[in-house]
Design a protein around this motif. Structure first.
Motif, PDB file in Angstrom:
ATOM      1  N   ARG A   2      33.329  37.315  48.226  1.00 40.02           N
ATOM      2  CA  ARG A   2      33.947  36.164  47.563  1.00 40.02           C
ATOM      3  C   ARG A   2      34.384  35.142  48.600  1.00 40.02           C
ATOM      4  NH1 ARG A   2      38.895  37.997  44.458  1.00 40.02           N
ATOM      5  NH2 ARG A   2      39.122  39.353  46.251  1.00 40.02           N
ATOM      6  N   THR A   3      34.363  33.899  48.223  1.00 43.83           N
ATOM      7  CA  THR A   3      34.844  32.827  49.086  1.00 43.83           C
ATOM      8  C   THR A   3      36.200  32.380  48.556  1.00 43.83           C
ATOM      9  OG1 THR A   3      32.573  32.148  49.508  1.00 43.83           O
ATOM     10  CG2 THR A   3      34.303  30.554  50.013  1.00 43.83           C
ATOM     11  N   ARG A   5      39.530  29.986  48.975  1.00 41.34           N
ATOM     12  CA  ARG A   5      40.122  28.814  49.612  1.00 41.34           C
ATOM     13  C   ARG A   5      41.518  29.181  50.103  1.00 41.34           C
ATOM     14  NH1 ARG A   5      44.026  25.396  48.936  1.00 41.34           N
ATOM     15  NH2 ARG A   5      43.878  23.285  49.756  1.00 41.34           N
ATOM     16  N   TYR A 111      37.443  38.688  59.030  1.00 39.98           N
ATOM     17  CA  TYR A 111      36.682  38.089  57.936  1.00 39.98           C
ATOM     18  C   TYR A 111      36.109  36.765  58.435  1.00 39.98           C
ATOM     19  CZ  TYR A 111      39.596  41.349  55.390  1.00 39.98           C
ATOM     20  OH  TYR A 111      40.220  42.484  54.982  1.00 39.98           O
ATOM     21  N   THR A 113      35.199  32.888  58.424  1.00 33.26           N
ATOM     22  CA  THR A 113      35.852  31.692  57.888  1.00 33.26           C
ATOM     23  C   THR A 113      34.823  30.569  57.780  1.00 33.26           C
ATOM     24  OG1 THR A 113      36.501  30.868  60.049  1.00 33.26           O
ATOM     25  CG2 THR A 113      38.092  32.268  58.905  1.00 33.26           C
ATOM     26  N   GLN A 114      35.113  29.620  56.921  1.00 34.38           N
ATOM     27  CA  GLN A 114      34.290  28.413  56.785  1.00 34.38           C
ATOM     28  C   GLN A 114      35.223  27.217  56.624  1.00 34.38           C
ATOM     29  OE1 GLN A 114      31.850  28.881  53.307  1.00 34.38           O
ATOM     30  NE2 GLN A 114      30.262  29.993  54.397  1.00 34.38           N
ATOM     31  N   GLN A 116      34.963  23.338  55.151  1.00 38.10           N
ATOM     32  CA  GLN A 116      34.096  22.396  54.432  1.00 38.10           C
ATOM     33  C   GLN A 116      34.959  21.327  53.778  1.00 38.10           C
ATOM     34  OE1 GLN A 116      31.506  24.344  51.674  1.00 38.10           O
ATOM     35  NE2 GLN A 116      30.354  22.508  51.247  1.00 38.10           N
ATOM     36  N   TYR A 121      38.204  28.183  54.216  1.00 38.71           N
ATOM     37  CA  TYR A 121      37.846  29.288  53.323  1.00 38.71           C
ATOM     38  C   TYR A 121      37.710  30.586  54.114  1.00 38.71           C
ATOM     39  CZ  TYR A 121      36.571  25.513  50.147  1.00 38.71           C
ATOM     40  OH  TYR A 121      36.586  24.379  49.362  1.00 38.71           O
ATOM     41  N   VAL A 122      38.017  31.686  53.457  1.00 36.76           N
ATOM     42  CA  VAL A 122      37.785  33.012  54.027  1.00 36.76           C
ATOM     43  C   VAL A 122      36.829  33.740  53.112  1.00 36.76           C
ATOM     44  CG1 VAL A 122      38.842  35.221  54.652  1.00 36.76           C
ATOM     45  CG2 VAL A 122      40.058  33.095  55.102  1.00 36.76           C
ATOM     46  N   LEU A 123      35.844  34.425  53.718  1.00 32.06           N
ATOM     47  CA  LEU A 123      34.885  35.201  52.941  1.00 32.06           C
ATOM     48  C   LEU A 123      35.328  36.653  52.944  1.00 32.06           C
ATOM     49  CD1 LEU A 123      33.450  32.553  53.845  1.00 32.06           C
ATOM     50  CD2 LEU A 123      31.329  33.814  53.645  1.00 32.06           C
TER      51      LEU A 123
END
Ligand code: FES
Length: 124
Positions: A2-3, A5, A111, A113-114, A116, A121-123
């Motif tokens: 899951r992504t 926020r 985990y 991270t992204q 955008q 965000y953490v996956l």
């Protein structure tokens, strides 16, 4: 996977952190410059809330040519989180235990991270 926020990038200052809950998990999200890192808030030593510890640059001892100590200094390129229970230190970039960074025996669980559009965000 899951992504999730976490926050806006501006919500975290450089060397800042935020501990978030995702279901049963607690995850610490850290900012170093423009990079973000996420680690499980569970110390591999005895389960302490490692991500709630203090953040310091790595401390090293200055040794002269005669092998004498010339005091301590900070390494601005390596940042550690210090577990509040027993003081073990971990590199925030790698999650590696600072006392044995060449071994994977006691590292943080991480985990991806992204970032955008200004959101972190953490996956999970
Ligand atoms: S539980 Fe983290 S240092 Fe012991």
């Amino acid at each position: 996977m899951r992504t999730i926020r976490v926050c806006q990038t501006d919500d975290l200052a450089d060397q800042g952190k935020l501990v978030v809950e995702v279901g049963d998990l607690q995850i610490g999200v850290f900012r170093l410059g423009d990079e973000f890192f996420a680690w499980k808030n569970r110390c591999p030593h005895q389960g302490g809330p490692v991500c709630q510890g203090r953040i310091y640059n790595k401390v090293f001892e200055k040794i002269d040519a005669e092998q004498k100590s010339r005091g301590r200094d900070y390494d601005a390129g390596v940042t550690h989180i210090v577990c509040p229970w027993h003081g073990l230190e971990f590199d925030i970039r790698t999650g590696k235990f600072a006392g044995a960074s060449d071994k994977d025996i006691m590292n943080l669980d991480g985990y991806p991270t992204q970032v955008q559009d200004g959101e972190v965000y953490v996956l999970v």
